[in-house]
Design a protein around this motif. Structure first.
Motif, PDB file in Angstrom:
ATOM      1  N   THR A   1       1.000  -1.343   0.116  1.00 44.88           N
ATOM      2  CA  THR A   1      -0.042   0.008   0.168  1.00 44.88           C
ATOM      3  C   THR A   1       1.036   1.083  -0.140  1.00 44.88           C
ATOM      4  OG1 THR A   1      -1.915  -0.966   1.179  1.00 44.88           O
ATOM      5  CG2 THR A   1      -2.004   1.197   1.258  1.00 44.88           C
ATOM      6  N   LEU A   2       0.622   2.237  -0.914  1.00 44.27           N
ATOM      7  CA  LEU A   2       1.328   3.362  -1.099  1.00 44.27           C
ATOM      8  C   LEU A   2       0.380   4.760  -0.471  1.00 44.27           C
ATOM      9  CD1 LEU A   2       2.563   3.189  -4.793  1.00 44.27           C
ATOM     10  CD2 LEU A   2       3.732   2.365  -2.625  1.00 44.27           C
ATOM     11  N   SER A   3       1.089   5.391   0.349  1.00 50.12           N
ATOM     12  CA  SER A   3       0.476   6.628   0.797  1.00 50.12           C
ATOM     13  C   SER A   3       1.204   7.730   0.233  1.00 50.12           C
ATOM     14  CB  SER A   3       0.736   6.591   2.368  1.00 50.12           C
ATOM     15  OG  SER A   3       0.115   5.350   2.752  1.00 50.12           O
ATOM     16  N   CYS A   4       0.178   8.952   0.187  1.00 50.60           N
ATOM     17  CA  CYS A   4       0.656  10.273  -0.256  1.00 50.60           C
ATOM     18  C   CYS A   4       0.002  11.099   0.639  1.00 50.60           C
ATOM     19  CB  CYS A   4       0.370  10.757  -1.761  1.00 50.60           C
ATOM     20  SG  CYS A   4       0.623  12.028  -2.152  1.00 50.60           S
ATOM     21  N   ALA A   5       0.673  12.033   1.215  1.00 53.06           N
ATOM     22  CA  ALA A   5       0.108  12.992   2.412  1.00 53.06           C
ATOM     23  C   ALA A   5       0.223  14.282   1.860  1.00 53.06           C
ATOM     24  CB  ALA A   5       0.675  12.807   3.891  1.00 53.06           C
ATOM     25  N   ALA A   6      -0.717  15.177   1.692  1.00 53.12           N
ATOM     26  CA  ALA A   6      -0.811  16.400   1.256  1.00 53.12           C
ATOM     27  C   ALA A   6      -0.742  17.358   2.586  1.00 53.12           C
ATOM     28  CB  ALA A   6      -1.854  16.633   0.337  1.00 53.12           C
ATOM     29  N   SER A   7      -0.172  18.432   2.040  1.00 53.63           N
ATOM     30  CA  SER A   7      -0.054  19.760   2.634  1.00 53.63           C
ATOM     31  C   SER A   7      -0.109  20.900   1.842  1.00 53.63           C
ATOM     32  CB  SER A   7       1.060  20.114   3.903  1.00 53.63           C
ATOM     33  OG  SER A   7       2.370  19.891   3.063  1.00 53.63           O
ATOM     34  N   GLY A   8      -0.978  22.016   2.085  1.00 53.47           N
ATOM     35  CA  GLY A   8      -0.906  23.254   1.493  1.00 53.47           C
ATOM     36  C   GLY A   8      -2.027  23.214   0.277  1.00 53.47           C
ATOM     37  N   VAL A   9      -2.693  21.800   0.224  1.00 51.56           N
ATOM     38  CA  VAL A   9      -3.979  21.646  -0.711  1.00 51.56           C
ATOM     39  C   VAL A   9      -4.887  20.522   0.013  1.00 51.56           C
ATOM     40  CG1 VAL A   9      -2.649  19.833  -1.822  1.00 51.56           C
ATOM     41  CG2 VAL A   9      -4.287  21.038  -3.080  1.00 51.56           C
ATOM     42  N   THR A  10      -5.946  20.523  -0.590  1.00 48.42           N
ATOM     43  CA  THR A  10      -7.022  19.456   0.027  1.00 48.42           C
ATOM     44  C   THR A  10      -7.302  18.885  -1.233  1.00 48.42           C
ATOM     45  OG1 THR A  10      -7.731  21.327   1.641  1.00 48.42           O
ATOM     46  CG2 THR A  10      -9.097  19.450   0.919  1.00 48.42           C
ATOM     47  N   PHE A  11      -6.852  17.424  -0.824  1.00 47.67           N
ATOM     48  CA  PHE A  11      -7.156  16.366  -1.940  1.00 47.67           C
ATOM     49  C   PHE A  11      -8.651  16.417  -2.526  1.00 47.67           C
ATOM     50  CE2 PHE A  11      -3.375  14.396  -3.104  1.00 47.67           C
ATOM     51  CZ  PHE A  11      -2.736  13.771  -2.070  1.00 47.67           C
ATOM     52  N   ASN A  12      -9.744  16.568  -1.643  1.00 50.48           N
ATOM     53  CA  ASN A  12     -11.052  16.338  -1.956  1.00 50.48           C
ATOM     54  C   ASN A  12     -11.456  17.655  -2.793  1.00 50.48           C
ATOM     55  OD1 ASN A  12     -11.614  17.992  -0.127  1.00 50.48           O
ATOM     56  ND2 ASN A  12     -12.712  16.904   1.380  1.00 50.48           N
ATOM     57  N   SER A  13     -10.778  18.685  -3.118  1.00 54.08           N
ATOM     58  CA  SER A  13     -11.247  19.661  -3.714  1.00 54.08           C
ATOM     59  C   SER A  13     -10.596  19.548  -5.219  1.00 54.08           C
ATOM     60  CB  SER A  13     -11.115  21.011  -3.041  1.00 54.08           C
ATOM     61  OG  SER A  13      -9.565  21.018  -2.984  1.00 54.08           O
ATOM     62  N   ARG A  14      -9.736  18.322  -5.381  1.00 53.39           N
ATOM     63  CA  ARG A  14      -9.167  18.331  -6.668  1.00 53.39           C
ATOM     64  C   ARG A  14      -9.076  16.945  -7.357  1.00 53.39           C
ATOM     65  NH1 ARG A  14      -3.137  20.600  -6.840  1.00 53.39           N
ATOM     66  NH2 ARG A  14      -3.415  22.725  -6.965  1.00 53.39           N
ATOM     67  N   CYS A  15      -8.129  16.976  -8.329  1.00 54.81           N
ATOM     68  CA  CYS A  15      -8.326  15.498  -9.024  1.00 54.81           C
ATOM     69  C   CYS A  15      -6.940  15.192  -8.946  1.00 54.81           C
ATOM     70  CB  CYS A  15      -8.547  15.489 -10.784  1.00 54.81           C
ATOM     71  SG  CYS A  15     -10.079  16.355 -11.080  1.00 54.81           S
ATOM     72  N   SER A  16      -7.001  13.647  -8.414  1.00 55.45           N
ATOM     73  CA  SER A  16      -5.540  13.339  -7.998  1.00 55.45           C
ATOM     74  C   SER A  16      -5.414  11.784  -8.614  1.00 55.45           C
ATOM     75  CB  SER A  16      -5.568  13.022  -6.421  1.00 55.45           C
ATOM     76  OG  SER A  16      -5.881  14.213  -6.109  1.00 55.45           O
ATOM     77  N   ALA A  17      -4.228  11.499  -8.651  1.00 62.58           N
ATOM     78  CA  ALA A  17      -3.835  10.140  -9.244  1.00 62.58           C
ATOM     79  C   ALA A  17      -2.704   9.449  -8.837  1.00 62.58           C
ATOM     80  CB  ALA A  17      -3.957  10.310 -10.773  1.00 62.58           C
ATOM     81  N   TRP A  18      -2.454   8.164  -9.467  1.00 65.26           N
ATOM     82  CA  TRP A  18      -1.108   7.581  -9.210  1.00 65.26           C
ATOM     83  C   TRP A  18      -0.667   7.239 -10.538  1.00 65.26           C
ATOM     84  CZ3 TRP A  18       1.420   6.941  -4.495  1.00 65.26           C
ATOM     85  CH2 TRP A  18       0.597   7.113  -3.635  1.00 65.26           C
ATOM     86  N   PHE A  19       0.468   7.713 -10.750  1.00 63.07           N
ATOM     87  CA  PHE A  19       1.295   7.173 -12.021  1.00 63.07           C
ATOM     88  C   PHE A  19       2.546   6.552 -11.618  1.00 63.07           C
ATOM     89  CE2 PHE A  19      -0.383   9.650 -15.863  1.00 63.07           C
ATOM     90  CZ  PHE A  19      -1.422  10.319 -15.164  1.00 63.07           C
ATOM     91  N   ARG A  20       3.080   5.877 -12.862  1.00 63.92           N
ATOM     92  CA  ARG A  20       4.297   4.917 -12.494  1.00 63.92           C
ATOM     93  C   ARG A  20       5.103   5.041 -13.684  1.00 63.92           C
ATOM     94  NH1 ARG A  20       2.053  -1.243 -12.526  1.00 63.92           N
ATOM     95  NH2 ARG A  20       1.819  -1.521 -14.791  1.00 63.92           N
TER      96      ARG A  20
END
Length: 131
Positions: free
Chosen positions: A19-38
């Motif tokens: 399981t990968l995690s990505c913690a954000a500061s300075g922005v709120t994930f639920n107001s944006r579009c987010s994704a995982w790329f590789r």
């Protein structure tokens, strides 16, 4: 200032889970579009999974049924649960978030083909699957 800090990843045998995690500061994930790329060595970056501010989720065909993207709004953290991993999943994985209300993974891939560094990116985390 936006900062995405990734954790998780590592080495696992085929069939294993991470399981990968990505913690954000300075922005709120639920107001944006987010994704995982590789990105694997010698290969182009590819989209894995996306979730937008409406909660809509989209996956690349090669991870459907194996990977799950999710968001913990209380922790402002994006997750990628990966099951039944195979050697072809070996890559550097990145989280990314962009402004906008709704977008599919395909939409985000199109955006990054035009502007590769658009949005805010995590530092990357290595996932290695081998026996």
């Amino acid at each position: 200032q936006v900062e995405l800090v990734q954790s998780g990843g590592g080495s696992v045998r085929p069939g294993g889970s991470l399981t990968l995690s990505c913690a954000a500061s300075g922005v709120t994930f639920n107001s944006r579009c987010s994704a995982w790329f590789r990105q694997a060595p010698g290969k182009q970056r590819e989209g894995v999974a996306a979730i937008d501010s409406t909660g809509s989720i989209s996956y690349a065909d090669f991870v459907k049924g194996r990977f799950t993207i999710s968001l913990d709004n209380a922790k402002n953290t994006l997750y990628l649960e990966m099951n039944n991993l195979n050697p072809e999943d070996t890559a550097m994985y990145y989280c990314v978030t962009i402004p906008g209300r709704a977008a599919t993974l395909a939409t985000m891939e199109g955006i990054f083909r035009g502007v590769p560094n658009f949005g805010d990116w995590g530092q990357g985390t290595q996932v290695t699957v081998s026996s």
